[in-house]
Design an enzyme around this catalytic site. Sequence first.
Site, PDB file in Angstrom:
ATOM      1  N   ASP A 155      39.211 -35.283 -37.130  1.00 15.97           N
ATOM      2  CA  ASP A 155      38.034 -35.028 -36.310  1.00 15.97           C
ATOM      3  C   ASP A 155      37.074 -34.069 -37.003  1.00 15.97           C
ATOM      4  OD1 ASP A 155      39.204 -36.592 -34.352  1.00 15.97           O
ATOM      5  OD2 ASP A 155      40.080 -34.872 -33.296  1.00 15.97           O
ATOM      6  N   ARG A 156      35.814 -34.176 -36.604  1.00 20.55           N
ATOM      7  CA  ARG A 156      34.764 -33.340 -37.195  1.00 20.55           C
ATOM      8  C   ARG A 156      35.096 -31.852 -37.100  1.00 20.55           C
ATOM      9  NH1 ARG A 156      28.302 -33.544 -35.585  1.00 20.55           N
ATOM     10  NH2 ARG A 156      27.585 -32.149 -37.259  1.00 20.55           N
TER      11      ARG A 156
END
Length: 327
Positions: free
Chosen positions: A141-142
């Site tokens: 995930d970012r």
Amino acid sequence: MSDSVWIVAPEEAGLRLDKFLAGADRLGSRSRATAAIERGKVFVNDDEASAADAARRLSTRDRVRVWMDRPGSSRRRPAPHQAGDLKILYEDDDLIAVDKPPGLLSVPLERMPDAESVFDQIGRHLRSHRTRRPFTVHRIDRDTSGIVVFAKHAAAHAALKQQFLRHEPERVYQAIVYGHPTPPSGTWRDTLVWDQRSLIQKETHPRDPRGKDAISEYRVVERYASTSLIEVRLVTGKRNQIRIQARLRGHTLVGERRYVFGPDEMRPIDFARQALHAGRLTVMHPVTGRALTFEAPLPQDLKELIAALRAERPAGPAKAGPSIERR
């Protein structure tokens, strides 16, 4: 000494690998042990030791091999280094492993056309070396920090993708969660379905034909006043898996914005992202077949968060779960 093998005795259990090898009847010094590890001459239980394994604690009956005449081991293996904005943990002709900072996408997203990604940075790095674009193997995930691996050619990409599809890589994360998971170690098993409209994972019935098994092994590493540092090993690898599985058990990640429940007052710690870090990844090299282990240290924001939590009034003694062993 061209090829030697030692079995760790009970009285030697707990020694660091480099200290074990530095014994007078082995390599004779810590510097020789470190050099052998860095050049890929050392194996533990038939897996090649990386530089990060120098600090590994050995167990009784571990098999430690030193292959001094191993072909191609005369030079030191590449150490983690910075290349522009990239922190490269490992790179060869077939793959590249990087330590992604929080806030950076792993790969470009259509809905965020102007956002920078690790894929973009690696592409620029490879072009500077007159190499083709990278191939995406997996992603995180970012706002999760840590290890991401990319392939450099189609054959390596296919081999690595198959490993992930078969759930073969070892993926170990560190997370800080609200509450104190009980028992202090165990397995989380859920059936999840991806909601394409909301872009989140949801729990579903085991007989739901859309559902996918999600399995994680966890252990509590440290317990603070109202939170815990846990280590999680993914058995499966669904999108947002650790975040939703922790939430389902009432242990929302500190800093979590999406997988939450109840009023904001239940999550009083101000942290800019979900407190989740991809700290260790082991894959088989797509060409040579040897095991590669990458490790990424905790980033500064998580170190500062842990220091602040340690300064709080402790919750009292808690027996940590057994270490999640490498496979």
